[in-house]
Design a protein around this motif. Structure first.
Motif, PDB file in Angstrom:
ATOM      1  N   ALA A   1       0.820  -1.219   0.000  1.00 32.40           N
ATOM      2  CA  ALA A   1       0.000   0.000   0.000  1.00 32.40           C
ATOM      3  C   ALA A   1       0.852   1.267   0.000  1.00 32.40           C
ATOM      4  N   LYS A   2       1.983   1.240   0.673  1.00 34.14           N
ATOM      5  CA  LYS A   2       2.823   2.419   0.770  1.00 34.14           C
ATOM      6  C   LYS A   2       3.802   2.453  -0.393  1.00 34.14           C
ATOM      7  N   ALA A   3       3.771   3.538  -1.165  1.00 34.83           N
ATOM      8  CA  ALA A   3       4.654   3.667  -2.315  1.00 34.83           C
ATOM      9  C   ALA A   3       6.109   3.624  -1.864  1.00 34.83           C
ATOM     10  N   GLY A   4       6.908   2.876  -2.573  1.00 28.97           N
ATOM     11  CA  GLY A   4       8.324   2.797  -2.284  1.00 28.97           C
ATOM     12  C   GLY A   4       8.708   1.737  -1.277  1.00 28.97           C
TER      13      GLY A   4
ATOM     14  N   VAL B   1       7.667  -2.296   0.206  1.00 29.22           N
ATOM     15  CA  VAL B   1       6.912  -3.539   0.326  1.00 29.22           C
ATOM     16  C   VAL B   1       7.166  -4.067   1.728  1.00 29.22           C
ATOM     17  N   SER B   2       6.106  -4.188   2.515  1.00 29.33           N
ATOM     18  CA  SER B   2       6.233  -4.668   3.884  1.00 29.33           C
ATOM     19  C   SER B   2       5.900  -6.147   3.938  1.00 29.33           C
ATOM     20  N   LEU B   3       6.751  -6.903   4.581  1.00 28.58           N
ATOM     21  CA  LEU B   3       6.572  -8.346   4.694  1.00 28.58           C
ATOM     22  C   LEU B   3       6.510  -8.746   6.161  1.00 28.58           C
ATOM     23  N   ASP B   4       5.660  -9.699   6.451  1.00 25.66           N
ATOM     24  CA  ASP B   4       5.614 -10.315   7.770  1.00 25.66           C
ATOM     25  C   ASP B   4       5.667 -11.820   7.544  1.00 25.66           C
ATOM     26  N   VAL B   5       6.845 -12.378   7.732  1.00 28.45           N
ATOM     27  CA  VAL B   5       7.065 -13.794   7.473  1.00 28.45           C
ATOM     28  C   VAL B   5       7.267 -14.502   8.797  1.00 28.45           C
ATOM     29  N   GLN B   6       6.232 -15.216   9.229  1.00 28.93           N
ATOM     30  CA  GLN B   6       6.308 -15.961  10.490  1.00 28.93           C
ATOM     31  C   GLN B   6       6.778 -15.048  11.631  1.00 28.93           C
ATOM     32  N   GLY B   7       6.269 -13.805  11.646  1.00 24.18           N
ATOM     33  CA  GLY B   7       6.648 -12.851  12.684  1.00 24.18           C
ATOM     34  C   GLY B   7       7.905 -12.056  12.376  1.00 24.18           C
ATOM     35  N   GLN B   8       8.622 -12.426  11.328  1.00 26.55           N
ATOM     36  CA  GLN B   8       9.822 -11.695  10.909  1.00 26.55           C
ATOM     37  C   GLN B   8       9.381 -10.533  10.018  1.00 26.55           C
ATOM     38  N   LYS B   9       9.550  -9.291  10.484  1.00 26.45           N
ATOM     39  CA  LYS B   9       9.089  -8.109   9.743  1.00 26.45           C
ATOM     40  C   LYS B   9      10.241  -7.533   8.938  1.00 26.45           C
ATOM     41  N   VAL B  10      10.022  -7.433   7.635  1.00 30.34           N
ATOM     42  CA  VAL B  10      11.056  -7.041   6.692  1.00 30.34           C
ATOM     43  C   VAL B  10      10.467  -6.039   5.709  1.00 30.34           C
ATOM     44  N   GLN B  11      11.302  -5.132   5.220  1.00 32.90           N
ATOM     45  CA  GLN B  11      10.879  -4.192   4.186  1.00 32.90           C
ATOM     46  C   GLN B  11      11.769  -4.319   2.957  1.00 32.90           C
ATOM     47  N   LEU B  12      11.129  -4.252   1.806  1.00 34.03           N
ATOM     48  CA  LEU B  12      11.822  -4.140   0.528  1.00 34.03           C
ATOM     49  C   LEU B  12      11.571  -2.721   0.015  1.00 34.03           C
ATOM     50  N   LYS B  13      12.619  -1.922  -0.056  1.00 34.59           N
ATOM     51  CA  LYS B  13      12.477  -0.536  -0.480  1.00 34.59           C
ATOM     52  C   LYS B  13      12.908  -0.393  -1.934  1.00 34.59           C
ATOM     53  N   TYR B  14      12.145   0.417  -2.677  1.00 30.18           N
ATOM     54  CA  TYR B  14      12.424   0.647  -4.083  1.00 30.18           C
ATOM     55  C   TYR B  14      12.087   2.102  -4.403  1.00 30.18           C
TER      56      TYR B  14
END
Length: 633
Positions: free
Chosen positions: A565-568, A570-583
């Motif tokens: 939803a947020k431009a730039g 990508v927020s991920l929640d993998v089995q409680g592991q919170k990660v961001q992919l920024k572009y």
């Protein structure tokens, strides 16, 4: 485990190492080295009850109870239509299911009888042996369709197709003959005679008569692509010869042929020891190579021994270096993302043979001092070797430290780690590898031993999996790997589609993937680079196209929850592991696609669905550089 379509082409530079043949001049010299009359067998005789009690240790009663489950087993008929179903629908399990159940029952009964030694299981073993001897073929329908002269999935009388399961049954039945032929004679001598005759006909004679099977690497197939089939089938063959053949000339001929064949496999594999089939196949490729070399060591009383060869050691250590942690492994090609903790005793035995502290400490540390569990498979040799080596392995107290960096310069696998438990696996290679996926330049990322950006793996094998339609399957396509689509074109399959200029140093890896795309992609250069920091991964695509006809699409595969939803970001929640992919939101817009996983082979790893994140460029460009950064919250 299974083979793709193979043609008699020179697939890569084959180095004429001939490691085994260099150990022995010819078959005549080999004959002088052989240990005859099964005196090489390191296990107790059937009647040696004290010996079996010692070998089995605390597992004796467990093996007996397991065998008791099959005392009233109804032997399953593999119907003609079960074989034919492979041709009709591509379904192979309908044939493999009942056949595999029968073989598992026979193996369990054998181990129970060896444990108890009272004859209670012998009649049911005789039933299973007789039932299987009555089968037209011991081969699987899928392998008959690809290897038999008729190329039909129903075996023909007189067709002795040598393949994986047929060979494993031959090895199992050879052990039955060795240990129990006198006991089965008490039931009916004709059964033993029939068993010995069938083993001669279906395995020993067939092995000596054939050179037209691709996995042997002989005749027209010399110098062509080989995989796990070669050491696996040859291991089954040499053990059958060792257990059955007491004529020194014939035994020497069988063992020599196996040495020449396995040399072709050792000539083909990359000199860095990387296994292009991935960790799931380590057990059947280097693992079976170890089994074969160990058998050769025993039958020659250690006089033929190449365990000191660096290549053999490096092939063994591949499984350790590809282990991420908590049961996760690097799963390029048709490998599963879960594994690495299977058969730790095999890794330990291999490590002892090649003098690898890395393999030994890995096996001991991951085993955590637990008793060796009972084995259920049809590979009796591995079951017996596990029992024999268990006391030695359990007596060890070793601490394992994972390698910080691994680079396979020929296979072009690169593993990067940092002190904060990030693990990046990336690859170059080519799109004609055994069990290939179109994945040149792809990567997997694990944080705190948990996969974040993934390779989905492979679904249940069907006829399509190893056919000309293989790359119609989504899991094989580069669009479903962590890779770009260039000018609307995905990577192509074939040996000519390969990486260029792969470079690795601790902390970074780069590779030009332009060569993995057809000319329609109009790509002159596309350098994918990975740089691992203390708490981030920076991915860069630097490219030059001769023409820009469509905006680039950059795909990332993941599981868990995805929010674009947020431009730039990508927020991920993998089995409680919170990660961001920024572009760069000015360059890309992000989309997410849900991919259901109805295939249980995939869903038991990832759950009911995974996701494909696609960064779509807002405009086409002929050159430039894109950057994506992964960080942990």
């Amino acid at each position: 485990m299974y083979i793709l379509i193979v043609t008699a082409l020179q697939l890569q530079a084959v180095e004429q190492r001939n490691l085994l043949q260099k150990q022995c001049a010819d078959v005549n010299q080999l004959k002088s080295l052989l240990v005859m009359d099964q005196k090489w067998v390191p296990y107790p005789a059937y009647a040696d009850r004290a010996g079996w009690d010692k070998l089995l240790g605390g597992l004796k009663d467990e093996y007996i109870r397991n065998g008791e489950r099959y005392l009233d087993y109804e032997w399953k008929v593999v119907k003609a239509t079960d074989y034919v179903e492979y041709e009709r629908s591509g379904n192979r399990t309908i044939m493999e299911g009942p056949y595999g159940s029968n073989n598992a029952a026979i193996a369990a009964l054998l181990m129970a009888e060896l444990a108890e030694g009272m004859g209670r299981f012998v009649e049911q073993i005789a039933n299973g042996v007789f039932h299987t001897c009555e089968m037209t073929s011991w081969s699987l329908s899928a392998h008959l369709a690809s290897l038999s002269p008729s190329h039909r999935s129903l075996g023909e009388k007189g067709d002795n197709t040598l393949e994986l399961t047929q060979g494993e049954v031959s090895q199992l039945f050879s052990w039955i003959y060795y240990f129990l032929h006198a006991e089965i004679d008490k039931v009916q001598p004709e059964i033993t005679k029939r068993l010995r005759s069938e083993l001669q006909y279906r395995e020993l004679d067939a092995y000596m008569d054939r050179e037209d099977l691709w996995w042997m690497g002989l005749g027209e197939y010399k110098g062509t692509q080989l995989n796990n089939w070669n050491p696996w089938c040859n291991n089954n063959a040499i053990l059958s010869f060792m257990l059955l053949e007491n004529d020194p000339d014939k035994l020497a001929e069988g063992v020599w042929k196996s040495m020449v064949s396995v040399d072709q496999y050792l000539n083909y594999v990359q000199g860095d020891g990387g296994i292009e089939e991935g960790p799931s196949y380590w057990w059947h490729a280097p693992g079976k190579l170890y089994d074969y070399l160990h058998a050769l060591y025993m039958i020659t009383d250690g006089k033929i021994n190449i365990f000191n060869e660096p290549l053999v050691k490096w092939m063994g250590e591949y499984i350790v270096r590809s282990y991420v942690g908590d049961g996760w492994v690097v799963n390029f090609a048709d490998a599963s993302a879960k594994g690495g903790r299977d058969a730790l005793d095999l890794i330990y035995r291999y490590g002892v043979a090649v003098g690898s502290d890395l393999m030994q400490s890995y096996a001991v540390d991951l085993n955590q001092g637990k008793p060796m569990p009972m084995t259920f498979g049809t590979d009796v040799s591995r079951s017996l070797e596990r029992l024999r080596f268990a006391p030695q392995m359990l007596s060890q107290q070793l601490s394992y430290k994972a390698p910080a960096y691994t680079w396979y310069p020929e296979t072009q696998f690169c593993y990067l780690t940092n002190k904060n438990d990030w693990f990046v696996a990336s690859k170059g290679g080519y799109n004609g590898e055994s069990h290939n996926h179109n994945d040149v330049g792809s990567f997997n990322l694990y944080i705190d031993k948990l996969p974040v950006f993934i390779d989905a793996g492979v679904g249940t094998y069907t006829r399509q999996t190893f056919s000309s339609e293989r790359y119609d399957i989504w899991t094989m396509q580069s669009r479903y790997h962590n890779l770009p689509v260039i000018n609307g074109v995905a990577q192509s399959d074939g040996h000519g589609f390969r990486a260029r200029d792969a470079k690795a140093v601790p902390g970074s890896f780069s590779v030009d993937i332009a060569g993995a795309y057809k000319p329609e992609a109009k790509v002159e250069k596309w350098v994918r680079a990975y740089k691992l920091g203390a708490s981030s991964l920076k991915i860069t695509d630097t490219f030059k196209l001769s023409e820009a006809v469509a905006p680039a699409e950059i795909n990332f595969m993941t599981w868990g929850k995805v929010d674009v939803a947020k431009a730039g970001v990508v927020s991920l929640d993998v089995q409680g592991q919170k990660v961001q992919l920024k572009y760069d939101a000015g360059v890309f817009e992000a989309h997410v696609e849900t991919i259901p996983l109805p295939d249980t082979r995939l869903s038991r790893v990832w759950g009911p669905e995974i996701y494909r994140i696609t960064l779509k460029a807002r405009k086409a460009a002929t050159n430039g550089s894109y950057t994506y950064t992964v960080t942990k919250l």
